[in-house]
Design a protein around this motif. Structure first.
Motif, mmCIF file in Angstrom:
data_model
loop_
_atom_site.group_PDB
_atom_site.id
_atom_site.type_symbol
_atom_site.label_atom_id
_atom_site.label_comp_id
_atom_site.label_asym_id
_atom_site.label_seq_id
_atom_site.Cartn_x
_atom_site.Cartn_y
_atom_site.Cartn_z
ATOM 1 N N ASP A 142 0.839 -1.205 0.000
ATOM 2 C CA ASP A 142 0.000 0.000 0.000
ATOM 3 C C ASP A 142 0.875 1.256 0.000
ATOM 4 O O ASP A 142 1.866 1.349 0.743
ATOM 5 N N GLY A 143 0.492 2.220 -0.824
ATOM 6 C CA GLY A 143 1.185 3.500 -0.832
ATOM 7 C C GLY A 143 2.408 3.578 -1.714
ATOM 8 O O GLY A 143 2.974 4.663 -1.892
ATOM 9 N N PHE A 144 2.851 2.441 -2.296
ATOM 10 C CA PHE A 144 4.037 2.430 -3.150
ATOM 11 C C PHE A 144 3.634 2.235 -4.609
ATOM 12 O O PHE A 144 2.844 1.336 -4.929
ATOM 13 N N CYS A 145 4.204 3.061 -5.483
ATOM 14 C CA CYS A 145 3.932 2.958 -6.916
ATOM 15 C C CYS A 145 5.246 2.858 -7.680
ATOM 16 O O CYS A 145 5.637 3.766 -8.420
ATOM 17 N N SER A 146 5.936 1.738 -7.479
ATOM 18 C CA SER A 146 7.239 1.524 -8.105
ATOM 19 C C SER A 146 7.168 0.536 -9.263
ATOM 20 O O SER A 146 8.198 0.106 -9.771
ATOM 21 N N GLY A 147 5.935 0.163 -9.669
ATOM 22 C CA GLY A 147 5.771 -0.778 -10.768
ATOM 23 C C GLY A 147 5.129 -2.095 -10.354
ATOM 24 O O GLY A 147 4.725 -2.875 -11.208
#
Length: 240
Positions: A142-147
């Motif tokens: 949750d909260g991470f958009c690294s791929g």
């Protein structure tokens, strides 16, 4: 520049105009009535107490005299059932003389077998993509958009019009139970926080807030702004 825009707008506001639509105050150069907006590009339509830009379907959420306003923009999606594409919606937006804020928004793709495409139209066409993959919910944070489940990047500078689309590389094979749809969106920075539950039900969210830049342009080569302050004339020239 923002202070100058505000000062020019305040100085030029027609005295008979004090406009609003629903809960939104509409400052000059925007307006709802002829004579209360600078030109057709600053026309706001008020329909059932909801403001829309230039008589179209772009809902205006907020207007700032610092050269920005916020609109409600559509989310694009691409859905599958039993490995067959059973629904999709590409989204196009025409902003007339305005541009998507390069600094205040981000372009995102959400999914486990997803590539989002942003085709921007300015003087030259540009294509930006964002890819998101995952095999299980355990991979996603949750909260991470690294791929992994979610990808984010900046949208190109100066985009006036765009098309958002979403595609799958493998028809969501093996992940349909956790992620039947992929999504692409442009959203104002800080207004969306990724959650793994959205891999399954982001379809409940159809629109996101987006920031658009505006300016008063008089000439392309030399923009000369004149305004009156305390009975003295101030003149400023910008070379663009």
């Amino acid at each position: 520049m923002a202070m100058i825009l505000a000062a020019v707008a305040a100085a030029a506001t027609p005295t008979v105009c004090n406009e609003s639509c629903g809960n939104l105050t509409i400052p000059y150069p925007f307006g709802t009535r002829k004579g209360c907006y600078r030109d057709e590009y600053f026309h706001i339509s008020c329909k059932d107490s909801t403001p829309f830009l230039k008589g179209g379907n772009l809902q205006v959420l907020d207007i700032s005299l610092h050269g920005e306003f916020r609109i409600s923009s559509w989310v694009a999606y691409d859905c599958y059932k039993q490995l067959v594409r059973n629904g999709y919606d590409d989204r196009s937006l025409w902003l007339f003389n305005y541009s998507i804020s390069y600094k205040r928004n981000k372009f995102m793709a959400i999914g486990c077998d997803t590539c989002g495409y942003l085709r921007g139209y300015t003087k030259q066409k540009s294509i930006t993509n964002c890819m998101a993959y995952c095999n299980t919910m355990d991979d996603v944070i949750d909260g991470f958009c690294s791929g992994v489940g979610c990808c984010e990047t900046q949208n190109p500078m100066g985009v006036l019009d765009y098309n958002l689309s979403v595609r799958s590389y493998n028809s969501h094979n093996g992940i349909l139970d956790i992620n039947p749809c992929g999504f692409a969106l442009i959203v104002e920075e800080g207004e969306y926080n990724f959650s793994k539950v959205h891999l399954y039900n982001l379809s409940d969210i159809e629109k996101m807030p987006m920031v658009v830049d505006w300016a008063i342009e008089i000439q392309r080569k030399n923009m000369r702004i004149k305004t009156q302050f305390n009975n003295s004339l101030m003149s400023i020239t910008f070379n663009l």
